[in-house]
Design an enzyme around this catalytic site. Structure first.
Site, mmCIF file in Angstrom:
data_model
loop_
_atom_site.group_PDB
_atom_site.id
_atom_site.type_symbol
_atom_site.label_atom_id
_atom_site.label_comp_id
_atom_site.label_asym_id
_atom_site.label_seq_id
_atom_site.Cartn_x
_atom_site.Cartn_y
_atom_site.Cartn_z
ATOM 1 N N SER A 117 17.412 12.261 0.621
ATOM 2 C CA SER A 117 17.840 10.687 0.160
ATOM 3 C C SER A 117 18.288 11.114 -0.925
ATOM 4 C CB SER A 117 16.717 9.621 0.148
ATOM 5 O OG SER A 117 15.467 10.476 -0.569
ATOM 6 N N SER A 137 9.370 10.462 -2.478
ATOM 7 C CA SER A 137 9.951 10.725 -1.074
ATOM 8 C C SER A 137 9.222 12.042 -0.634
ATOM 9 C CB SER A 137 11.536 11.320 -1.595
ATOM 10 O OG SER A 137 12.091 12.162 -0.433
ATOM 11 N N SER A 138 8.654 11.791 0.532
ATOM 12 C CA SER A 138 7.949 12.600 1.255
ATOM 13 C C SER A 138 8.633 14.155 1.551
ATOM 14 C CB SER A 138 7.330 12.047 2.643
ATOM 15 O OG SER A 138 6.516 13.069 3.572
ATOM 16 N N CYS A 156 12.369 15.598 11.717
ATOM 17 C CA CYS A 156 13.793 15.340 12.013
ATOM 18 C C CYS A 156 14.369 16.687 11.440
ATOM 19 C CB CYS A 156 14.213 14.118 11.203
ATOM 20 S SG CYS A 156 14.759 14.591 9.356
ATOM 21 N N HIS A 211 13.120 3.649 6.820
ATOM 22 C CA HIS A 211 11.507 4.263 7.265
ATOM 23 C C HIS A 211 11.002 3.322 8.625
ATOM 24 C CE1 HIS A 211 12.070 5.001 2.789
ATOM 25 N NE2 HIS A 211 11.950 5.944 3.367
ATOM 26 N N GLU A 242 6.861 4.666 6.645
ATOM 27 C CA GLU A 242 7.164 5.176 8.173
ATOM 28 C C GLU A 242 5.881 5.100 8.954
ATOM 29 O OE1 GLU A 242 8.454 9.055 10.706
ATOM 30 O OE2 GLU A 242 9.328 8.933 8.817
ATOM 31 N N THR A 270 8.272 11.684 10.610
ATOM 32 C CA THR A 270 9.544 12.651 10.575
ATOM 33 C C THR A 270 9.790 13.622 9.375
ATOM 34 O OG1 THR A 270 11.174 10.930 9.764
ATOM 35 C CG2 THR A 270 10.621 10.740 11.942
#
Length: 338
Positions: free
Chosen positions: A276, A231-232, A203, A83, A135, A173
């Site tokens: 991830s 986890s976004s 991303c 991150h 991040e 991202t």
């Protein structure tokens, strides 16, 4: 999109692509390589990626996860997560006599460089992202005097800038593409001269996984997203599924977290995973569903992915020796492995 013909039985729509992106793959391999080359312990500041299973697996191999750089004893190796971190964290590591490995995703590094560049040109930088996310903290630290966080469209009304003719937007991202563009549109309405970054900050992997879920959403009664709650990008997939027309959508770390009640009246289940998430966790979900009659699996293919990133350059050096030299040079207690 892959074959989506009608089926008389229960079926699964399996998103492609799903799971590990290039940045996550690079970061996880970097921890494994560091442990292999230098031996345990290797300290990691924050979770290397936002996935419970990955973190637990690496801990068993000898990685130690810490929240603050100061928790790492002098003379050790510390790795920065995918991150990214602020420049102040690099300085903390230097002061703490630590050898460092920077596993920041190159796409996050790109955003950091954009922030530095626009700050040097004295722009006000409107960073679209979620407050408190690692991040966002790292990117904000690159230009703290110039960056203002915008946490979604509702935040736009309170945004103030010094000069409306010198404003640029950047983004975290791992956001929802649609919500980000909604925020950008609102910002452009308020600041007509708003500058966009040279290329999209969200991303490729985040966009591709959202696209696959959009394609399956209208046909899926239920969408199961494999991913951790911090986890976004995984959480965004749940939101995207519901907006795309799925009757229900849930986020789970493991197959054992699936509630059989979710399957009531369901004939089509969509399955995907965040960027991830290792594939073994998806396979366990598919096995769980197959045991309950969902054996017919159809692939929903949204894009091809072939991007790879080289490992951090620090892995080519003798970091144990560097860490020991830092302690000897600056004095003070603390030995590797302490």
């Amino acid at each position: 999109m892959g074959c989506m013909t009608a089926s008389t039985g229960r079926r699964v729509l399996l998103a492609a692509p799903r799971g590990y992106c290039a940045g996550v793959d690079r970061a996880v391999i970097a921890v494994e390589k560091a442990l292999e080359q230098y031996g345990a312990p290797v300290y990691v500041r924050h979770e290397i990626v936002h996935n419970k299973y990955v973190v637990q697996t690496l801990e068993k191999k000898g990685a130690i996860f810490v929240e603050r750089t100061e928790e790492v004893p002098p003379g050790n190796i510390v790795m920065f997560s995918a991150h990214g971190v602020a420049p102040t964290v690099h300085e903390e590591a230097r002061q703490g006599r630590l050898a460092t490995i920077d596993a920041t995703c190159p796409l996050v590094t790109k955003v950091h460089k954009e922030a530095v560049r626009y700050a040097k040109e004295d722009y006000d930088i409107l960073l679209i992202g979620h407050e408190g996310h690692e991040e966002v903290i790292g990117t904000s630290g690159e230009a703290p005097d110039h960056i203002r966080l915008v946490d979604g469209p509702a935040d736009v009304a309170k945004v103030e800038v010094r000069d409306p003719s010198k404003v640029v937007w950047l983004s975290q991202t791992t956001l929802s593409v649609d919500e980000t563009m909604e925020t950008v549109d609102a910002l452009k309405e308020k600041f007509p001269q708003l500058v966009s970054p040279p290329s999209d900050d969200i991303c490729y992997a985040t966009q591709n996984r959202q696209l696959a879920v959009k394609q399956m959403g209208s046909e899926a009664d239920l969408v199961i997203v494999v991913g951790s709650r911090n986890s976004s990008n995984s959480k965004r997939l749940v939101e995207v599924a519901k907006l795309a027309g799925a009757r229900d959508a849930h986020l789970v770390d493991f197959a054992t977290e699936i509630d059989e009640a979710w399957l009531e009246g369901v004939t089509t289940v969509g399955v995907t995973s965040g960027a991830s998430v290792p594939e073994v966790l998806v396979e366990q979900v598919l096995e769980w569903l197959a045991e309950r009659g969902f054996e017919d699996v159809e692939i929903v293919k949204a894009a091809e992915e072939s991007i790879t990133f080289s490992l951090p350059k620090e892995l080519r050096r003798d970091l144990r020796e560097e860490a020991a030299a830092l302690v000897a040079e600056r004095g003070g207690a603390g030995a590797a492995g302490e």
